[in-house]
Design a protein around this motif. Structure first.
Motif, PDB file in Angstrom:
ATOM      1  N   ILE A 257       0.924  -1.092  -0.007  1.00 37.42           N
ATOM      2  CA  ILE A 257       0.038  -0.087   0.126  1.00 37.42           C
ATOM      3  C   ILE A 257       0.843   1.230  -0.008  1.00 37.42           C
ATOM      4  N   THR A 258       0.651   2.116  -1.082  1.00 39.03           N
ATOM      5  CA  THR A 258       1.394   3.127  -1.139  1.00 39.03           C
ATOM      6  C   THR A 258       1.190   4.564  -0.509  1.00 39.03           C
TER       7      THR A 258
ATOM      8  N   PRO B  26      -2.729 -12.884   3.946  1.00 40.19           N
ATOM      9  CA  PRO B  26      -2.825 -14.485   4.530  1.00 40.19           C
ATOM     10  C   PRO B  26      -1.717 -14.767   5.505  1.00 40.19           C
ATOM     11  N   LYS B  27      -1.717 -15.871   6.265  1.00 40.38           N
ATOM     12  CA  LYS B  27      -0.647 -16.248   7.043  1.00 40.38           C
ATOM     13  C   LYS B  27       0.726 -16.768   6.327  1.00 40.38           C
ATOM     14  N   ALA B  28       1.754 -16.172   6.732  1.00 42.09           N
ATOM     15  CA  ALA B  28       3.082 -16.172   6.176  1.00 42.09           C
ATOM     16  C   ALA B  28       3.046 -15.165   5.074  1.00 42.09           C
ATOM     17  N   GLY B  29       2.062 -14.373   4.677  1.00 48.67           N
ATOM     18  CA  GLY B  29       2.182 -13.307   3.694  1.00 48.67           C
ATOM     19  C   GLY B  29       3.008 -12.080   4.135  1.00 48.67           C
ATOM     20  N   VAL B  30       3.234 -11.412   3.409  1.00 53.02           N
ATOM     21  CA  VAL B  30       3.951  -9.924   3.385  1.00 53.02           C
ATOM     22  C   VAL B  30       3.151  -8.683   3.407  1.00 53.02           C
ATOM     23  N   LEU B  31       3.103  -7.849   4.046  1.00 53.24           N
ATOM     24  CA  LEU B  31       2.366  -6.599   3.770  1.00 53.24           C
ATOM     25  C   LEU B  31       3.588  -5.382   3.877  1.00 53.24           C
ATOM     26  N   VAL B  32       3.431  -4.559   2.808  1.00 50.99           N
ATOM     27  CA  VAL B  32       4.833  -3.755   2.709  1.00 50.99           C
ATOM     28  C   VAL B  32       3.833  -2.243   2.633  1.00 50.99           C
ATOM     29  N   TYR B  33       4.092  -1.123   3.528  1.00 52.95           N
ATOM     30  CA  TYR B  33       3.415   0.062   3.421  1.00 52.95           C
ATOM     31  C   TYR B  33       4.310   1.065   3.714  1.00 52.95           C
TER      32      TYR B  33
ATOM     33  N   GLY C 185      -0.821 -12.797  13.152  1.00 53.20           N
ATOM     34  CA  GLY C 185       0.689 -12.618  13.889  1.00 53.20           C
ATOM     35  C   GLY C 185       1.752 -13.159  12.772  1.00 53.20           C
ATOM     36  N   ASP C 186       1.581 -14.061  12.006  1.00 47.36           N
ATOM     37  CA  ASP C 186       2.782 -14.482  11.178  1.00 47.36           C
ATOM     38  C   ASP C 186       2.916 -13.818  10.023  1.00 47.36           C
ATOM     39  N   VAL C 187       2.119 -12.653   9.718  1.00 47.82           N
ATOM     40  CA  VAL C 187       2.300 -11.747   8.655  1.00 47.82           C
ATOM     41  C   VAL C 187       3.235 -10.701   8.513  1.00 47.82           C
ATOM     42  N   ASP C 188       4.337 -10.755   7.600  1.00 42.23           N
ATOM     43  CA  ASP C 188       5.572  -9.815   7.938  1.00 42.23           C
ATOM     44  C   ASP C 188       5.203  -8.434   7.375  1.00 42.23           C
ATOM     45  N   VAL C 189       4.960  -7.507   8.177  1.00 41.19           N
ATOM     46  CA  VAL C 189       4.606  -6.245   7.987  1.00 41.19           C
ATOM     47  C   VAL C 189       5.905  -5.440   8.064  1.00 41.19           C
ATOM     48  N   ILE C 190       6.106  -4.733   6.845  1.00 44.26           N
ATOM     49  CA  ILE C 190       7.117  -3.924   6.583  1.00 44.26           C
ATOM     50  C   ILE C 190       7.008  -2.806   6.032  1.00 44.26           C
ATOM     51  N   PRO C 191       7.442  -1.732   7.014  1.00 48.03           N
ATOM     52  CA  PRO C 191       7.385  -0.218   6.497  1.00 48.03           C
ATOM     53  C   PRO C 191       8.610   0.507   5.924  1.00 48.03           C
ATOM     54  N   TYR C 192       8.330   1.357   4.649  1.00 46.12           N
ATOM     55  CA  TYR C 192       9.308   1.606   4.002  1.00 46.12           C
ATOM     56  C   TYR C 192       8.982   3.471   3.820  1.00 46.12           C
ATOM     57  N   ASP C 193      10.317   3.708   3.703  1.00 40.25           N
ATOM     58  CA  ASP C 193      10.253   5.328   3.643  1.00 40.25           C
ATOM     59  C   ASP C 193      11.441   5.456   2.410  1.00 40.25           C
ATOM     60  N   LYS C 194      11.405   6.741   1.888  1.00 36.31           N
ATOM     61  CA  LYS C 194      12.081   7.015   0.581  1.00 36.31           C
ATOM     62  C   LYS C 194      13.705   6.518   0.710  1.00 36.31           C
ATOM     63  N   LEU C 195      13.883   6.156  -0.484  1.00 39.81           N
ATOM     64  CA  LEU C 195      15.586   5.776  -0.494  1.00 39.81           C
ATOM     65  C   LEU C 195      16.300   7.004  -0.510  1.00 39.81           C
ATOM     66  N   LYS C 196      17.560   6.826   0.266  1.00 40.79           N
ATOM     67  CA  LYS C 196      18.412   7.884   0.409  1.00 40.79           C
ATOM     68  C   LYS C 196      19.015   8.428  -1.020  1.00 40.79           C
ATOM     69  N   SER C 197      19.114   9.696  -1.130  1.00 41.14           N
ATOM     70  CA  SER C 197      19.709  10.215  -2.361  1.00 41.14           C
ATOM     71  C   SER C 197      19.949  11.676  -2.121  1.00 41.14           C
ATOM     72  N   LYS C 198      20.540  12.226  -3.229  1.00 41.49           N
ATOM     73  CA  LYS C 198      20.916  13.501  -3.502  1.00 41.49           C
ATOM     74  C   LYS C 198      20.714  14.102  -4.714  1.00 41.49           C
ATOM     75  N   VAL C 199      20.528  15.397  -4.991  1.00 50.79           N
ATOM     76  CA  VAL C 199      20.330  15.908  -6.248  1.00 50.79           C
ATOM     77  C   VAL C 199      21.652  16.757  -6.725  1.00 50.79           C
TER      78      VAL C 199
ATOM     79  N   VAL D 296       9.928  -5.378  -2.348  1.00 49.29           N
ATOM     80  CA  VAL D 296       9.158  -6.498  -2.819  1.00 49.29           C
ATOM     81  C   VAL D 296      10.182  -7.174  -3.528  1.00 49.29           C
ATOM     82  N   CYS D 297      11.270  -6.743  -4.139  1.00 44.40           N
ATOM     83  CA  CYS D 297      12.299  -7.579  -4.858  1.00 44.40           C
ATOM     84  C   CYS D 297      13.130  -8.401  -4.200  1.00 44.40           C
ATOM     85  N   LYS D 298      13.109  -7.759  -2.801  1.00 40.84           N
ATOM     86  CA  LYS D 298      14.190  -8.405  -1.733  1.00 40.84           C
ATOM     87  C   LYS D 298      13.464  -9.862  -1.702  1.00 40.84           C
TER      88      LYS D 298
END
Length: 452
Positions: A184-185, A213-220, A238-252, A285-287
């Motif tokens: 979920i973005t 689902p059980k053993a599933g993954v949720l990325v948000y 309880g066995d869903v892998d809940v993974i938060p993410y933030d923006k990748l480190k970068s510079k302009v 996801v790709c990981k």
């Protein structure tokens, strides 16, 4: 296998029809109007109906599946005939699920960014020759068409839309896909024609989260405050892998975005905080598909974006012209910020109000200050489109008041808009065109040629 599409001209519908024909299925379809690019694509695949309209005589007992598009009505004559014969009737997400029950299903949901995140995942997997199927809402560079469903690929990437599944099914499309890995973005109110209450809109994402689902993954996205609160209050196994993410480190540097998150600094074509978050989501996801962080960053460097997602139309050295699909308030604000922040040049931003939500008077104030980072701002809408959608008429003054900023001009004529854009001195200025439509066929190519 014989399959018939009711409303075959839709973006996903016609691509799914072509994909099934390539699998060896006997495919037919109907629609009351078909536009480009569906018209040419169906013609090339020898699937273009001989004439527009609904033809119940096409519906016969030997059809194994009828796929019903959202464009059709409940009283569609072909649908009524299919019901009378007791045929199997599917919405397209239901049918896609039936074709992918033996695959690992990755579903990318969210009010914004889901096309880009899905496209990034597909690009990275293709880069490393990892076989995958997919279904996304835009054409991708290096990919023949945005729908691919085969018998061999072990995984499928699905863009998960929260809109209704079909005229007979008011559940959101993304619930039918039954994700193993869900993304979920972010959440920002949209589709008020079917979710007039914000809480009802948000509830659809609760259902998505709780269907993990059980053993599933949720990325948000951990940057989205509404989404963070929603995740906390949802009931998740309880066995869903809940993974938060933030923006990748970068510079302009010199108008180029450099990813600094990997073992080496890597220049990428896409830019903006929202796209750095999209990259992070895709990387998580790709990981899970055995692509390392460094492998992901190597691959994403060659990603040029999905069609009409921050698409560079021209660059003459002093002026860049971008076209983006942004139409919802959160998308508009993020896109304007990205271009304004990436370059030192002044920004001319032009937005078409085209969707049901954007043309609804009670929703307009959601756009307040969304164009504030533009040095010049233009908003266009076509009163005939408002009328065609059965909405209450709105005035240019109402639109201007809703956007609530001084440097904004509202147009109801695409000719006047074209003339205004043509008369600007673009020296050291960039132009950003945003719409899910076509500015009523305003000659954008001519405008771009004139500017560049």
């Amino acid at each position: 296998m014989r399959v018939h599409f009711i409303a075959i001209g839709g973006s996903i519908m016609h691509n799914l029809a072509i994909t099934l024909k390539e699998k060896g299925y006997n495919v037919s379809g109907s629609d009351d109007s078909i536009y480009e690019p569906a018209l040419s694509n169906l013609k090339e695949a020898d699937l273009l109906p001989e004439e527009n309209g609904w033809h119940p005589e096409k519906i016969t007992k030997d059809i194994n599946a009828v796929i019903l598009g959202m464009h059709a009505k409940k009283d569609n004559p072909e649908l009524l005939k299919a019901k009378e014969l007791g045929l199997n009737i599917y919405s397209f997400p239901e049918y896609v699920y039936s074709q992918t029950t033996n695959k690992q299903r990755i579903v990318v949901a969210g009010s914004h960014g889901k096309t880009t995140v899905s496209s990034m995942i597909i690009h990275v997997l293709n880069y490393w020759n990892i076989d995958c199927d997919y279904l996304v809402g835009a054409s991708l560079k290096g990919v023949k068409r945005p729908v691919k469903i085969t018998d061999k690929a072990p995984v499928i990437i699905l863009e998960g839309d929260e809109y209704l599944s079909s005229p007979l099914d008011d559940s959101p499309k993304f619930l039918h896909y039954k994700h193993h890995i869900g993304v979920i973005t972010g959440i920002a109110w949209d589709h008020i024609n079917v979710y007039p209450d914000y809480n009802e809109y948000e509830k659809q994402f609760e259902k998505f989260v709780e269907s993990s689902p059980k053993a599933g993954v949720l990325v948000y996205s951990s940057d989205d405050k509404v989404l963070k609160k929603l995740i906390k209050r949802c009931t998740i196994s309880g066995d869903v892998d809940v993974i938060p993410y933030d923006k990748l480190k970068s510079k302009v540097r010199d108008g180029k975005t450099i990813i600094t998150a990997g073992s080496e600094n890597t220049e990428v074509s896409t830019f903006g905080d929202h796209n750095l978050r999209n990259m992070s989501a895709a990387m998580e996801v790709c990981k899970r598909l055995n692509v390392s962080r460094d492998e992901f960053i190597e691959a994403i460097a060659s990603f040029e974006g999905a069609n009409m997602r921050m698409q560079l139309l021209a660059d003459n050295g002093t002026t860049k012209v971008f076209r983006d699909f942004a139409h919802a308030p959160s998308k508009v604000q993020a896109t304007v910020h990205a271009v304004a922040n990436q370059y030192k040049s002044k920004l001319v931003a032009c937005l078409e109000l085209h969707t049901f939500s954007s043309l609804t008077a009670s929703f307009l104030d959601q756009y307040s200050k969304t164009l504030k980072e533009a040095d010049q701002a233009f908003v266009y809408f076509n009163p005939k489109v408002v009328e065609g959608k059965g909405l209450q008429s709105i005035s240019a003054d109402e639109v201007a008041a809703a956007f609530n900023q001084k440097n904004l001009t509202v147009f109801t004529s695409e000719k006047d808009l074209y003339n205004a854009l043509s008369e600007i001195d673009y020296s050291k200025k960039n132009l950003l065109l945003m719409s899910s439509g076509r500015f009523n066929d305003m000659p954008i190519d001519d405008l771009v040629d004139k500017i560049s």
